[in-house]
Write a protein that holds these residues in place. Structure first.
Motif: not given
Ligand code: HEM
Lengths: 591, 376
Positions: A1, A529, A533, A582, A584, A586-587, A590, B49, B53, B56, B85-86, B102-104
């Protein structure tokens, strides 16, 4: 990423340092400040009380404790120390100089822990004051830019900013936070008990040390061996030995009377641990002070000392005491009694002596004395051949007494103190029979007619004896209290998370409200976290998120900050980016 | 003359047989884990992740427009980069949490099995075998205790059995709590086998009654907490080692290398959790155990006071417990000291564990003190 979307720097902007410090731990200082002696002294003190030096001292303490576990120590077993020295004649003097036989009272070991405790005092006392200050004041105000904090969330809502702030304030309170709403933002903190626990833990280490110190200054131990049926008064003259300290010496002995009624021992009688001890019980009678009418019965076992007055009586040893009667040539009883024999091995092969100082006149008509030395074997073998007199089992399955006889001068009249377990044969001649040393193997009830008309010895039977340690050790309660508080403190310190949460809702110029939340905890805490949330989800009841049109770049504050246009305190940074996505951050990016 | 309480030889014998059977079953479990690791390398290493995702997005999709409340929290990572974190709550169902994704950027690996189904099956078999082994093992400990009607930890052999039991049980409890720790299976089973191996060969003692010095309720308290602490320190040790390994691996990958440290295969490391996960895990376990270890030492001191008349005599066992305690305190301090986190702190944790190991085996075998029990 790609790493470009978000680049949240730690620590946050310098104006937020107050917010960043969640521990009252001392900050590291770089070099001497100021000039001259004072500057240096201050610098040294800062160093000594710094976390880094505490770390080094702790490390040194554990290293310094090692030699004491590998080299025999005077404090535990002087005999072992002597043997060790005899075996290592070259290094022994060097070790002696380095105090390696007294590690735990050595100069260097003491220096380390004293420095550690000075460091601790220098660290803890200021921290305690500082913490009291923290408790008195409000949680630190919200940093200017919440989305630059390590844990954060943001969205846009149509609700009124003030209402959102008020709702957040209420929610945080409900969650047990100390919360403060001012300047259009909520600042909240929770987990103060962590700091309390940490301070308590470190402070209670002083209690532990104090308990130790008091014990080493005001304790004393004595030893007493008693045959079944014997008793003694706890005075310096009746104790076998006594070691006192500065504040507890010969005159301070706790007054009491103690008598050994009988002693029970049990041993393993089969298997590969045959002969191993299984139970020892001493039944005793005692009274504290000098009032004989208060005589009480009690028992003393290995893990169950008896407390009398300010002393505790521990059972530390046991053995057999053969009962013998000695008659002189005329047939008069010149000696009768139980004589404690000392165990030499696990099967209680025991050695001892009988000293008959009032023998009267010998067969040659002159005044003489007699002495006997020998073995008591609780379980004697059929024959001593090859092994000599050794017992096969510690229990009394086949008891025998083996004796040699001597006549002459015992040396008891010389006025010098004598060892009751040894015969000084310098002025004694061994009795012989047919050219061989006279010797007898006796079973209980048997007698032995001594050669040359010296009379006779009868082995009447045997009793058991037990030896006791009489110990006076104050300071235990202090140390124990310290220990319990230390554990409680540790639990607080390690299991409670101290954390801060800030919420800020600001009306946007173009209408709507920007909600920002940030949390700060120690790096170990992943829960912050989740907590944030949860709070945010709850807050959305009052501040529902509205969809954004330009949904592409979620909150990513590293887009060069609009150079903090609003400098008035508490004023928000106008959010440059839209939030509330809705997905995240940094997704999207990716691969 | 009085004789001590008897020993039931049948039960004692049964206990030995059960312990041996447990060892056999653990060995099988170990093989199954090895198969899991081997096959696992064949499947592609999935990026968790990404998977997540996916789920999710799915959940959000199925929740559809009903998902009125959703929050994304961004978490900065100490190494730079972020994680998110969602949390989503569905309207009408109160605050039910639908998903936590959780995406890291340094994500945890998928586990030993990777995405290979055969490997996954082997892993499941290994876990079942471990459970079976644990049952046999527990039976062995209980029958040992029953054979002499006392707590079954009176000598080194018995401690070691109980200690290995604690280790495996702790791991299975984590699994049962749905923690993703199956990768721990191989090292934990190996460690337990090693402990049992030493116990049954070097340390073995027949089932017997205890010497009077051990007749105390503190035996149950002090020794069982010590055993528990041992198991947990062991687990933290494994996590620390894996942290160091994975950290090197991540650095090597960042530097453009393709293998793990010491020439190990990248596929193994890739399947393991992230270095930061290991780091956190080892810290958490150590921090959790430290107060209990403190308690163990204090309980020992109280017992010593009752048995020997002095609560602290610098007996070698006491000394090494103290050294271990200070070493772990040192580690915890390091974690709170600027510039001492990460690898440096991890080395301290290893040193502390070495102290613990020496206290456990070394002191009993090489040093004589008051803590010498029947047999060893
Ligand atoms: C006497 C020996 C000491 C022992 C056994 C000891 C032990 C510990 C332990 C186990 C912790 C961990 C608790 C936690 O992580 O919150 C801790 C934390 C801490 N110690 Fe000590 N300590 C000692 C001396 C000192 C000294 C001399 C200082 C001051 C320089 C100090 C300052 C601190 C601080 C500031 C923390 C908390 C750090 C934080 O906020 O996380 N300690 N100590």
């Amino acid at each position: 990423m790609s790493k470009t979307t978000t680049e949240t720097e730690l620590p946050p902007a310098p104006d937020d340092t107050a917010a960043e410090r969640l521990s009252t731990a001392p900050v590291e200082s770089d070099g001497p400040v100021g000039i001259g002696m004072f500057g240096w002294a201050r610098w040294m003190w800062r160093q000594l009380t710094s976390m880094r030096v505490a770390l080094i001292l702790l490390f040194l303490l554990s290293l310094a404790a090692i030699p004491g576990s590998l080299i025999p120590q005077n404090g535990q077993n002087q005999f072992k120390v002597q043997t060790w020295k005899a075996q290592h004649t070259t290094v022994a003097p060097i070790y002696e100089k380095l105090q390696l036989f007294d590690v735990y009272s050595s100069v260097w070991f003491s220096a380390i822990y004293i420095l550690l405790f000075i460091s601790l005092a220098g660290c803890i006392v200021p921290r305690t004051w500082q913490f009291v200050g923290v408790l008195r004041s409000q949680p630190p105000a919200a940093p200017r830019n919440l989305t630059r904090m390590p844990v954060h969330a943001a969205w846009r809502t149509s609700a009124d900013a003030d209402a959102v702030n008020a709702a957040a304030h209420g929610l945080l309170r409900k969650r047990g936070f100390r919360a403060n709403l001012s300047g259009g933002a909520v600042a909240a903190e929770k987990g103060y008990l962590r700091e309390v626990g940490n301070l308590l833990f470190h402070l209670s280490l002083f209690a532990l040390l104090g308990g130790f110190a008091w014990a080493s200054l005001a304790s004393g131990t004595g030893g007493k061996l008693m045959v079944e049926g014997e008793g003694y008064s706890n005075t310096i003259t009746q104790l076998d030995d006594f070691t006192g300290t500065r504040f507890y010496n010969n005159q301070d002995l706790d007054p009491f009377y103690l008598k050994l009624d009988d002693f029970t021992s049990k041993f393993q009688n089969k298997g590969d641990q045959i002969g191993a001890a299984r139970q020892f019980t001493a039944n005793v009678e005692y009274y504290a002070g000098s009032d004989e009418t208060k005589l009480k019965k009690g028992t003393i076992e290995v893990n169950h000392p008896l407390e009398i007055g300010g002393s505790k009586v521990y059972l530390i040893g046991h053995g057999y005491a053969p009962v013998v009667t000695v008659r002189n040539g005329k047939g008069d009883v010149v000696y009768s009694g139980a004589v404690p024999f000392l165990p030499q091995d696990g099967n209680l092969t025991s050695t001892g002596v009988v000293k008959v100082s009032d023998y009267g006149t010998g067969p040659d008509g002159t005044k003489t004395q007699m002495g006997f030395s020998g073995f008591f074997l609780p379980t004697a073998p059929l024959s001593f051949e090859g092994t000599g007199p050794v017992s096969l089992f510690p229990g009394d399955a086949a008891p025998e007494l083996v004796l040699n006889a001597f006549a002459g001068d015992l040396g008891t009249d010389s006025g010098l103190p004598q060892n009751v377990y040894q015969l000084n044969t310098r002025k004694l001649t061994q009795l012989t029979q047919d050219g061989q040393p006279a010797k007898a193997r006796l079973k209980p009830g048997q007698g032995w007619t001594l050669p040359d008309g010296y009379g006779s010895v009868t082995f009447e039977g045997y009793k058991q004896w037990a030896s006791f340690n009489v110990s006076h050790r104050p300071g235990n309660a202090i140390a124990l209290t310290g220990a319990v508080l230390a554990i409680l403190g540790l639990i607080g310190s390690l299991f409670i998370q101290r954390r801060r949460i800030w919420v800020r809702a600001v009306a946007l110029p173009g209408g709507g409200t920007q909600v920002e939340l940030a949390g700060l905890a120690r790096s170990e805490s992943a829960k912050i976290a989740e907590e944030l949330a949860e709070l945010a989800v709850d807050l959305q009841d009052d501040a529902p998120a509205v969809e954004d049109e330009d949904d592409t770049a979620p909150e990513a504050p590293d887009a060069p900050e609009a150079p903090d246009a609003s400098e008035e305190t508490g004023a928000p940074t106008a959010p440059k980016t839209s939030s509330g996505s809705a997905v995240p951050a940094d997704q999207n990016s990716k691969e | 003359m009085q004789l001590a309480a008897a020993v039931d030889p049948q039960l004692a014998d049964l206990s030995n047989k059960l312990i041996y059977s447990a060892m056999v079953v653990y060995t099988l479990a170990m093989f199954a884990h090895m198969i899991e690791w081997t096959f696992g390398s064949k499947g592609a290493v999935a990026v968790r992740s990404k998977e997540q995702s996916g789920t999710l997005a799915e959940t959000v999709a199925t929740a559809g427009k009903k998902a009125t409340k959703q929050v994304t929290v961004t978490v900065a990572r100490s190494g730079g980069g972020t994680a998110t974190l969602t949390r989503t709550a569905v309207a009408g169902e109160g605050t039910t949490v639908v998903t936590t994704g959780r995406g890291t950027d340094e994500e945890d690996g998928p586990g030993a099995a990777g995405t290979n189904e055969k490997a996954d099956l082997a892993g499941r078999i290994a876990v079942s075998l471990t459970v079976l082994g644990l049952l046999l093992h527990g039976g062995g400990i209980v029958t040992r205790g029953l054979s002499v009607s006392r707590w079954p930890w009176g000598n080194m052999y018995e401690f070691s059995c109980a200690f290995a039991f604690a280790m495996i049980a702790a791991y299975l409890v984590l699994l049962a709590a749905k923690k993703k720790v199956r990768w721990l299976g191989l090292p934990v089973v190996l460690a337990a086998l090693l402990t049992l191996g030493i116990a049954t060969t070097v340390l073995y003692t027949d089932s017997e009654q205890l010497v009077p010095a051990l007749h105390s309720p503190w035996l149950a308290i002090h020794v069982s907490t010590a055993i528990f602490c041992g198991g947990a320190f062991y687990a933290a040790f494994i996590a620390t080692l894996l942290y160091l390994g994975k950290d090197s691996f991540e650095k090597r990958i960042a530097a453009g290398l393709t293998t793990g440290p010491l020439g190990t295969s990248a596929s193994i490391w890739r399947r393991l959790p992230a270095a930061s996960t290991f780091d956190k895990l080892s810290y958490r376990i150590n921090a959790l155990v430290f107060p209990l270890w403190t308690f163990t030492i204090i309980a020992g001191a109280i017992w010593a006071e009752a048995a020997w008349g002095k609560y602290w005599e610098w007996d070698p066992k006491e000394t090494w417990s103290f050294i271990t305690w200070v070493a772990y305190a040192c580690y915890l301090h390091a974690r709170a000291t600027a510039g001492w986190k990460g690898r440096k702190a991890a080395y301290l944790a290893l040193a502390a564990f070495a102290c613990w190991l020496f206290n456990y085996y070394g002191v009993n075998i090489f040093v004589t003190g008051k803590h010498s029990y029947a047999g060893i």
